[in-house]
Design a protein around this motif. Structure first.
Motif, mmCIF file in Angstrom:
data_model
loop_
_atom_site.group_PDB
_atom_site.id
_atom_site.type_symbol
_atom_site.label_atom_id
_atom_site.label_comp_id
_atom_site.label_asym_id
_atom_site.label_seq_id
_atom_site.Cartn_x
_atom_site.Cartn_y
_atom_site.Cartn_z
ATOM 1 N N UNK A 132 46.941 57.301 -101.094
ATOM 2 C CA UNK A 132 48.272 56.465 -101.142
ATOM 3 C C UNK A 132 48.784 55.887 -102.549
ATOM 4 N N UNK A 133 47.799 55.653 -103.323
ATOM 5 C CA UNK A 133 48.403 55.325 -104.845
ATOM 6 C C UNK A 133 49.072 56.465 -105.376
ATOM 7 N N UNK A 134 48.614 57.768 -105.043
ATOM 8 C CA UNK A 134 49.109 58.967 -105.807
ATOM 9 C C UNK A 134 50.622 59.176 -105.176
ATOM 10 N N UNK A 135 50.945 58.959 -103.936
ATOM 11 C CA UNK A 135 52.065 58.942 -103.302
ATOM 12 C C UNK A 135 53.186 58.058 -104.075
ATOM 13 N N UNK A 136 52.883 56.779 -104.147
ATOM 14 C CA UNK A 136 53.408 55.735 -105.047
ATOM 15 C C UNK A 136 53.850 56.124 -106.332
ATOM 16 N N UNK A 137 52.814 56.890 -107.027
ATOM 17 C CA UNK A 137 52.945 57.197 -108.289
ATOM 18 C C UNK A 137 54.084 58.498 -108.575
ATOM 19 N N UNK A 138 53.933 59.269 -107.612
ATOM 20 C CA UNK A 138 54.981 60.338 -107.738
ATOM 21 C C UNK A 138 56.359 59.755 -107.124
ATOM 22 N N UNK A 139 56.551 58.928 -106.537
ATOM 23 C CA UNK A 139 57.850 58.319 -106.135
ATOM 24 C C UNK A 139 58.256 57.451 -107.451
ATOM 25 N N UNK A 160 47.115 70.163 -99.136
ATOM 26 C CA UNK A 160 46.964 71.043 -100.151
ATOM 27 C C UNK A 160 48.038 70.235 -101.203
ATOM 28 N N UNK A 161 49.414 69.886 -100.888
ATOM 29 C CA UNK A 161 50.074 69.323 -102.161
ATOM 30 C C UNK A 161 49.483 68.030 -102.478
ATOM 31 N N UNK A 162 48.955 67.133 -101.477
ATOM 32 C CA UNK A 162 48.422 65.944 -101.968
ATOM 33 C C UNK A 162 46.927 66.357 -102.942
ATOM 34 N N UNK A 163 46.126 67.316 -102.517
ATOM 35 C CA UNK A 163 45.042 67.666 -103.595
ATOM 36 C C UNK A 163 45.560 68.040 -104.754
ATOM 37 N N UNK A 214 55.148 68.736 -97.270
ATOM 38 C CA UNK A 214 54.564 67.762 -96.586
ATOM 39 C C UNK A 214 53.461 67.161 -97.209
ATOM 40 N N UNK A 215 53.243 65.866 -97.329
ATOM 41 C CA UNK A 215 52.076 65.398 -98.209
ATOM 42 C C UNK A 215 51.499 64.429 -97.048
ATOM 43 N N UNK A 216 50.206 64.607 -96.733
ATOM 44 C CA UNK A 216 49.312 63.767 -95.978
ATOM 45 C C UNK A 216 48.577 62.794 -96.992
ATOM 46 N N UNK A 217 48.821 61.615 -96.383
ATOM 47 C CA UNK A 217 48.288 60.358 -97.348
ATOM 48 C C UNK A 217 47.795 59.299 -96.091
ATOM 49 N N UNK A 218 46.910 58.492 -96.593
ATOM 50 C CA UNK A 218 46.452 57.220 -96.205
ATOM 51 C C UNK A 218 47.658 56.289 -96.190
ATOM 52 N N UNK A 219 47.887 55.730 -95.283
ATOM 53 C CA UNK A 219 48.921 54.669 -95.034
ATOM 54 C C UNK A 219 48.665 53.660 -94.109
#
Length: 525
Positions: free
Chosen positions: A116-123, A498-501, A55-60
């Protein structure tokens, strides 16, 4: 000591999500020789990240912002999804509320702003994201209602996340060595920078010269001595949810060798309701996160003396599951029973409560259930029965007084309570309070499973550079990310952060070390 010395631009210590994000970021930012080492053998690859639900918590900004990076939603399904935007203000408020106002403002601000940027970077690097229908949504009146400020997970959970990150690392030419433990940080006496690391592998000790080091080796949750020392009495009884290799050795190494400044909630940790029959000292590589037992908002938790001890409905599960393990550990026998009736059992997550995962204690009456639980450690069956009867009476009183004003809805705090003018329990159930009156009944025995510890090292939030306790400035060439980073979480944490950090600060650290390595890397052979 071996006379052979390795030379790299960047050395990452620890092979979980934070370590791989650091290595990937460093390599794509221009570091040519990136080496990631992990003390575990390859069949334990992934650290604690492997054992998560991903699970990743992100602004969206709502469904339209998320759909382009997920692979589990077709057009017909998308038309039935309700996801409210999760704003930076909401994420910030959740951290402040859940972490009792103690989270370092620079760290929490960076986490929120980069998410938000990091989620898209991982993708972009091939991490496969999905909407978390099984964990974060309920299907109500034909619509999937997401709740708790979180909607994303990785395909195949932590296992899939690590597979994807290892694949990305390989594409970037990152070298990974397992069964290689960091033993000492070596500081150049002239520059005061970390210049090499003494490691131990199957051949013995060796020195790795490097332009920069990123510490990503996890907390001390797998070390019963340190748990008892820092978390307090009885924490050596907790069961380890993840890797047995997170022993705190790299925390102690950094404090000893470079006077790394300690930060954060050293007496705090993330711990959950965990299957009482799970292995004691590590997670299970196949069953993994499925030993978690997070269905308590749908029922009750009762200790072995037959008494409730938490408000199961005080908040959404995302904001309580990481502290209820501690509450269970504090109970007699360090265990409890989760209890539901037939109206709620269909809502339990199959991966956590199916028969081949958990021992399901079933009965046609509450009295029979108490008798069966007595064979599994319940000491006071009569109190167990009276506790549930009193709860049912309080629910009925609330329903009579508030007829038609509240509708049961597991995706929101629905206000269904045990507290009315006619009857109030000493310990309320504040939401989702429905009667346990329809058989068959189900109970599951749980204990405390420790996930990760909150105490760690102080860092500069802009770069994740480690701060020295001697100088109160960053130690040149040393960075820290993931569970080793201290000051972000206190008492509790918002689920998925935690994963997002690890990803946010791993990316920042990777960029910082690449910039440093371009100036200071050892001469190439």
């Amino acid at each position: 000591m071996s006379s052979i010395s390795d030379e790299v631009d960047v050395l990452v210590i620890g092979g979980g999500n934070a370590g791989f994000c650091s290595a990937i970021s460093a390599a794509e930012s221009g570091a040519h020789r990136v080496l990631l080492i992990d003390a575990c053998p390859e069949d334990w690859a992934g650290g604690n990240s492997y054992f998560t639900a991903g699970a990743f918590r992100t602004v969206h900004h709502g469904l339209a912002d998320i759909l382009p990076i997920v692979n589990s939603v077709d057009q017909a399904t998308a038309s039935r999804i309700d996801i409210e935007p999760y704003t930076a203000a909401s994420f910030t408020d959740d951290i402040a509320r859940i972490c009792v106002g103690r989270s370092d403002p620079g760290l929490s601000r960076t986490l929120v702003q980069d998410s938000n940027t990091v989620i898209k970077w991982l993708a972009k690097h091939g991490v496969r994201f999905q909407l978390s229908f099984n964990r974060q949504a309920y299907e109500i009146d034909g619509r999937f209602k997401f709740w708790g400020g979180m909607c994303l997970k990785t395909q195949d959970g932590g296992k899939g996340l690590i597979e994807d990150e290892r694949r990305a690392a390989e594409k970037l030419g990152i070298t990974v060595r397992f069964s290689t433990a960091a033993k000492h940080l070596v500081v150049d006496p002239a520059t005061k920078a970390v210049s090499s690391v003494i490691v131990e592998d199957a051949t013995g000790e060796r020195e790795i010269r490097t332009g920069a080091v990123i510490l990503a080796a996890g907390g001390f949750e797998a070390n019963p001595r340190m748990r008892a020392q820092f978390l307090g009495p009885n924490w050596d009884f907790a069961k380890v949810r993840g890797t047995p290799y997170n022993t705190g050795s790299c925390l102690e190494m950094a404090i000893r060798d470079v006077s790394a400044k300690q930060a954060g909630n050293w007496s705090g940790c993330h711990s959950v309701a965990w299957d009482a029959n799970a292995p004691p000292n590590s997670g299970h590589r196949l069953i993994s996160n499925e030993f978690t037992k997070s269905g308590y908002p749908l029922g009750l938790m009762v200790n072995i003396d037959g008494q409730r001890f938490v408000d199961e409905g005080v908040d959404m599960r995302n904001y309580t599951y990481a502290i209820f393990g501690k509450a269970i550990l504090a109970q007699p026998g360090h265990s409890a029973f989760q209890v539901w009736d037939a109206t709620m059992t269909p809502w339990l997550r199959d991966e956590e409560y199916r028969e081949d995962i958990v021992e399901r204690i079933t009965a046609s009456t509450i009295e029979e259930l108490a008798e069966k639980c007595a064979h599994r450690g319940l000491k006071n069956p009569q109190k167990f029965v009276s506790t549930i009867r009193e709860y049912n009476e309080a629910v009925a009183a609330f329903e009579r007084e508030n007829r038609g004003r509240h509708k049961w809805d597991p995706a929101v705090k629905d206000g269904l309570s045990t507290q009315s003018s006619q009857k109030q329990l000493a310990l309320a159930k504040s939401n989702w309070a429905t009667p346990l009156t329809k058989g068959p009944y189900l109970a599951v025995k749980v204990t405390c499973g420790v996930t990760f510890t909150f105490g760690g090292l102080a860092v500069d939030h802009r770069t994740a550079g480690v701060i020295s306790s001697a100088t109160n400035s960053t130690v040149p060439g040393l960075y820290c990310v993931g569970e080793m980073l201290g000051g972000l979480f206190y008492d509790n944490y918002p689920g998925g952060s935690g994963l997002m950090s690890g990803a946010v600060f791993g990316r920042r650290a990777g960029r910082a070390v690449a910039a440093r390595a371009s100036k200071t890397s050892p001469a190439r052979l």
